[in-house]
Design a protein around this motif. Structure first.
Motif, PDB file in Angstrom:
ATOM      1  N   PHE A 169      43.234  46.279  39.204  1.00  0.00           N
ATOM      2  CA  PHE A 169      43.463  44.905  39.773  1.00  0.00           C
ATOM      3  C   PHE A 169      41.975  44.072  39.805  1.00  0.00           C
ATOM      4  O   PHE A 169      42.043  43.073  39.384  1.00  0.00           O
ATOM      5  CB  PHE A 169      44.153  44.648  40.899  1.00  0.00           C
ATOM      6  N   LEU A 170      41.196  44.651  40.551  1.00  0.00           N
ATOM      7  CA  LEU A 170      40.069  43.957  40.925  1.00  0.00           C
ATOM      8  C   LEU A 170      39.127  43.976  39.754  1.00  0.00           C
ATOM      9  O   LEU A 170      38.538  42.945  39.431  1.00  0.00           O
ATOM     10  CB  LEU A 170      39.213  44.895  41.953  1.00  0.00           C
ATOM     11  N   ASP A 171      39.261  44.981  38.687  1.00  0.00           N
ATOM     12  CA  ASP A 171      38.235  44.845  37.454  1.00  0.00           C
ATOM     13  C   ASP A 171      38.804  43.589  36.470  1.00  0.00           C
ATOM     14  O   ASP A 171      37.995  42.954  35.948  1.00  0.00           O
ATOM     15  CB  ASP A 171      38.368  46.176  36.901  1.00  0.00           C
ATOM     16  N   LEU A 172      40.171  43.630  36.625  1.00  0.00           N
ATOM     17  CA  LEU A 172      40.705  42.515  35.926  1.00  0.00           C
ATOM     18  C   LEU A 172      40.496  41.138  36.352  1.00  0.00           C
ATOM     19  O   LEU A 172      40.502  40.032  35.729  1.00  0.00           O
ATOM     20  CB  LEU A 172      42.206  42.802  35.697  1.00  0.00           C
ATOM     21  N   THR A 173      40.405  40.929  37.613  1.00  0.00           N
ATOM     22  CA  THR A 173      39.984  39.561  38.039  1.00  0.00           C
ATOM     23  C   THR A 173      38.842  39.258  37.912  1.00  0.00           C
ATOM     24  O   THR A 173      38.325  38.177  37.935  1.00  0.00           O
ATOM     25  CB  THR A 173      39.968  39.806  39.890  1.00  0.00           C
ATOM     26  N   ILE A 174      37.880  40.204  37.544  1.00  0.00           N
ATOM     27  CA  ILE A 174      36.600  39.818  37.194  1.00  0.00           C
ATOM     28  C   ILE A 174      36.387  39.381  35.705  1.00  0.00           C
ATOM     29  O   ILE A 174      35.899  38.399  35.179  1.00  0.00           O
ATOM     30  CB  ILE A 174      35.446  40.974  37.270  1.00  0.00           C
ATOM     31  N   THR A 175      37.019  40.270  34.704  1.00  0.00           N
ATOM     32  CA  THR A 175      36.955  39.749  33.563  1.00  0.00           C
ATOM     33  C   THR A 175      38.106  38.997  33.029  1.00  0.00           C
ATOM     34  O   THR A 175      37.774  38.132  31.974  1.00  0.00           O
ATOM     35  CB  THR A 175      37.078  41.258  32.559  1.00  0.00           C
ATOM     36  N   LEU A 176      39.324  38.899  33.647  1.00  0.00           N
ATOM     37  CA  LEU A 176      40.318  38.151  33.128  1.00  0.00           C
ATOM     38  C   LEU A 176      40.733  38.105  31.710  1.00  0.00           C
ATOM     39  O   LEU A 176      40.860  37.441  30.986  1.00  0.00           O
ATOM     40  CB  LEU A 176      40.254  36.544  33.379  1.00  0.00           C
ATOM     41  N   ASP A 223      56.129  43.662  44.301  1.00  0.00           N
ATOM     42  CA  ASP A 223      57.238  42.821  44.169  1.00  0.00           C
ATOM     43  C   ASP A 223      56.808  41.477  43.904  1.00  0.00           C
ATOM     44  O   ASP A 223      57.298  40.502  44.521  1.00  0.00           O
ATOM     45  CB  ASP A 223      58.443  42.673  45.014  1.00  0.00           C
ATOM     46  N   ILE A 224      55.732  41.236  43.404  1.00  0.00           N
ATOM     47  CA  ILE A 224      54.847  39.946  42.902  1.00  0.00           C
ATOM     48  C   ILE A 224      54.367  40.072  41.513  1.00  0.00           C
ATOM     49  O   ILE A 224      54.304  41.021  41.021  1.00  0.00           O
ATOM     50  CB  ILE A 224      53.823  39.743  44.098  1.00  0.00           C
ATOM     51  N   THR A 225      53.871  38.711  41.323  1.00  0.00           N
ATOM     52  CA  THR A 225      53.434  38.507  40.075  1.00  0.00           C
ATOM     53  C   THR A 225      51.774  38.240  40.239  1.00  0.00           C
ATOM     54  O   THR A 225      51.598  37.233  40.975  1.00  0.00           O
ATOM     55  CB  THR A 225      53.860  37.127  39.211  1.00  0.00           C
ATOM     56  N   LEU A 226      50.900  39.046  39.740  1.00  0.00           N
ATOM     57  CA  LEU A 226      49.447  39.041  40.072  1.00  0.00           C
ATOM     58  C   LEU A 226      48.700  37.885  39.140  1.00  0.00           C
ATOM     59  O   LEU A 226      47.727  37.389  39.448  1.00  0.00           O
ATOM     60  CB  LEU A 226      48.926  40.197  40.049  1.00  0.00           C
ATOM     61  N   PHE A 227      49.320  37.896  37.898  1.00  0.00           N
ATOM     62  CA  PHE A 227      48.457  37.249  36.849  1.00  0.00           C
ATOM     63  C   PHE A 227      49.341  36.325  35.874  1.00  0.00           C
ATOM     64  O   PHE A 227      50.444  36.921  35.806  1.00  0.00           O
ATOM     65  CB  PHE A 227      47.892  38.163  35.818  1.00  0.00           C
ATOM     66  N   PHE A 228      49.109  35.023  35.699  1.00  0.00           N
ATOM     67  CA  PHE A 228      49.867  34.304  34.642  1.00  0.00           C
ATOM     68  C   PHE A 228      49.318  34.928  33.284  1.00  0.00           C
ATOM     69  O   PHE A 228      47.854  35.224  33.205  1.00  0.00           O
ATOM     70  CB  PHE A 228      49.260  32.842  34.812  1.00  0.00           C
ATOM     71  N   ARG A 229      50.182  35.019  32.341  1.00  0.00           N
ATOM     72  CA  ARG A 229      49.872  35.401  31.033  1.00  0.00           C
ATOM     73  C   ARG A 229      50.443  34.560  30.143  1.00  0.00           C
ATOM     74  O   ARG A 229      51.550  34.411  29.961  1.00  0.00           O
ATOM     75  CB  ARG A 229      50.278  36.856  30.647  1.00  0.00           C
ATOM     76  N   GLU A 230      49.411  33.881  29.401  1.00  0.00           N
ATOM     77  CA  GLU A 230      49.771  32.641  28.627  1.00  0.00           C
ATOM     78  C   GLU A 230      48.850  32.664  27.640  1.00  0.00           C
ATOM     79  O   GLU A 230      47.729  32.257  27.773  1.00  0.00           O
ATOM     80  CB  GLU A 230      49.646  31.171  29.229  1.00  0.00           C
ATOM     81  N   ARG A 265      47.363  34.807  25.306  1.00  0.00           N
ATOM     82  CA  ARG A 265      46.344  35.819  25.251  1.00  0.00           C
ATOM     83  C   ARG A 265      45.333  35.467  26.581  1.00  0.00           C
ATOM     84  O   ARG A 265      44.186  35.973  26.768  1.00  0.00           O
ATOM     85  CB  ARG A 265      45.501  35.644  24.109  1.00  0.00           C
ATOM     86  N   LYS A 266      45.435  34.476  27.344  1.00  0.00           N
ATOM     87  CA  LYS A 266      44.627  34.150  28.621  1.00  0.00           C
ATOM     88  C   LYS A 266      45.273  34.423  29.704  1.00  0.00           C
ATOM     89  O   LYS A 266      46.575  34.227  29.888  1.00  0.00           O
ATOM     90  CB  LYS A 266      44.369  32.664  28.527  1.00  0.00           C
TER      91      LYS A 266
END
Length: 296
Positions: free
Chosen positions: A9-16, A44-51, A53-54
């Motif tokens: 999760f932390l790595d993905l918040t950096i690269t997105l 039970d939450i959504t951490l990222f918006f996926r739209e 490919r962004k």
């Protein structure tokens, strides 16, 4: 909640970016996606918006971020605190290695080290590539022998040991067995038997075929090279595998031929830059560094 999910999760918040995060962690995009989905389901939450490919952090993701950083920091501090006590009674080096390590002469290398350093115990565990980074980050192993595909990461020290690349494995009597090189597109009507998704190579094989202009017909996937080679040698199917990992087996009834699309892998030893390593681990690391110079 697993620590690798927090780290992912932390790595993905950096690269997105799922692809970049996968490259940072020497794994596949699908594996990163699975870890995020697992964490989202557990919380039970959504951490990222996926739209289109962004991706971007949701409000829930932003709320989790500082706590995730603290969890990872505390976990790292914990492992550092107990490390001296783990290594104080005996010199043990825990090493994780991909299952095909024998194909690259790693057992001989390990045996030579153990003969020269009898006071050091080398505990080797066979682990699939997609799980090796997790084991390394959780300090379940000190050093990993891993296959890397054109990627880099500032999180790890690396010693390159060998290189390998995709080639097609054919029965000796196959219509293409006399060629010096085969365009991958020529294999579009063939039936493939492949190493499965847990081996890291499956997705790369599939993408290579799609880049060549076709979707491969897959009749079987498994984890053991010799099972697939048995089928190939009996004239039933073909396979795309790492060239040197097959050639070293000297398997009867097959030929190994390069393809026109180069997918090169790097076989390397890696260890964490941020962890404090034992003196035994440092000795082994120096030994590996010296040996790698003679392998390349």
């Amino acid at each position: 909640m697993k620590i690798e999910h927090i780290r992912c999760f932390l790595d993905l918040t950096i690269t997105l970016n799922f692809t970049e995060t996968a490259e940072m962690n020497f794994t596949t995009q699908s594996n990163i996606s699975k870890q995020i989905i697992t964490l989202e389901k557990e919380l039970d939450i959504t951490l990222f918006f996926r739209e289109h490919r962004k991706i971007s952090l949701t409000d829930a993701g932003k709320a989790l971020l500082p706590y995730a950083k603290k969890i990872l920091s505390d976990y790292s501090a914990l492992n550092q605190a107990i490390l001296p006590f783990q290594n104080s009674k005996c010199s043990i080096i825990k090493m994780g290695a991909i299952p095909v390590m024998a194909n690259y002469n790693l057992p001989r290398l390990i045996a030579e080290f153990c003969n020269n350093y009898s006071d050091v115990l080398l505990d080797v565990k066979e682990i699939e590539s997609i799980n090796l980074l997790r084991e390394l980050d959780e300090v379940s192993c000190d050093i990993a022998f891993i296959r890397i595909f054109e990627t880099n990461s500032d999180k790890y020290e690396k010693i390159t040991f060998k290189f390998d690349k995709f080639a097609v494995v054919l029965p000796q009597n196959h219509r293409l067995s006399k060629k010096e090189m085969i365009p991958l597109l020529e294999l579009k009507n063939e039936l493939f038997f492949q190493l499965d998704k847990n081996t890291q190579l499956f997705n790369l094989f599939y993408v290579a075929c799609e880049n060549a202009g076709f979707k491969p017909q897959i009749g079987y996937s498994g984890t053991r090279i010799v099972n697939i080679l048995d089928f190939v040698s009996n004239g039933m199917v073909i396979s795309l595998m790492m060239e040197n990992s097959v050639k070293c087996l000297h398997y009867p009834g097959i030929v190994v031929i390069p393809i026109d699309i180069i997918v090169r892998s790097e076989l390397a030893f890696i260890r964490s830059k941020s962890k404090k390593h034992s003196s035994a681990s440092d000795i082994f690391w120096k030994y590996l560094s010296q040996k790698s110079l003679h392998q390349l």
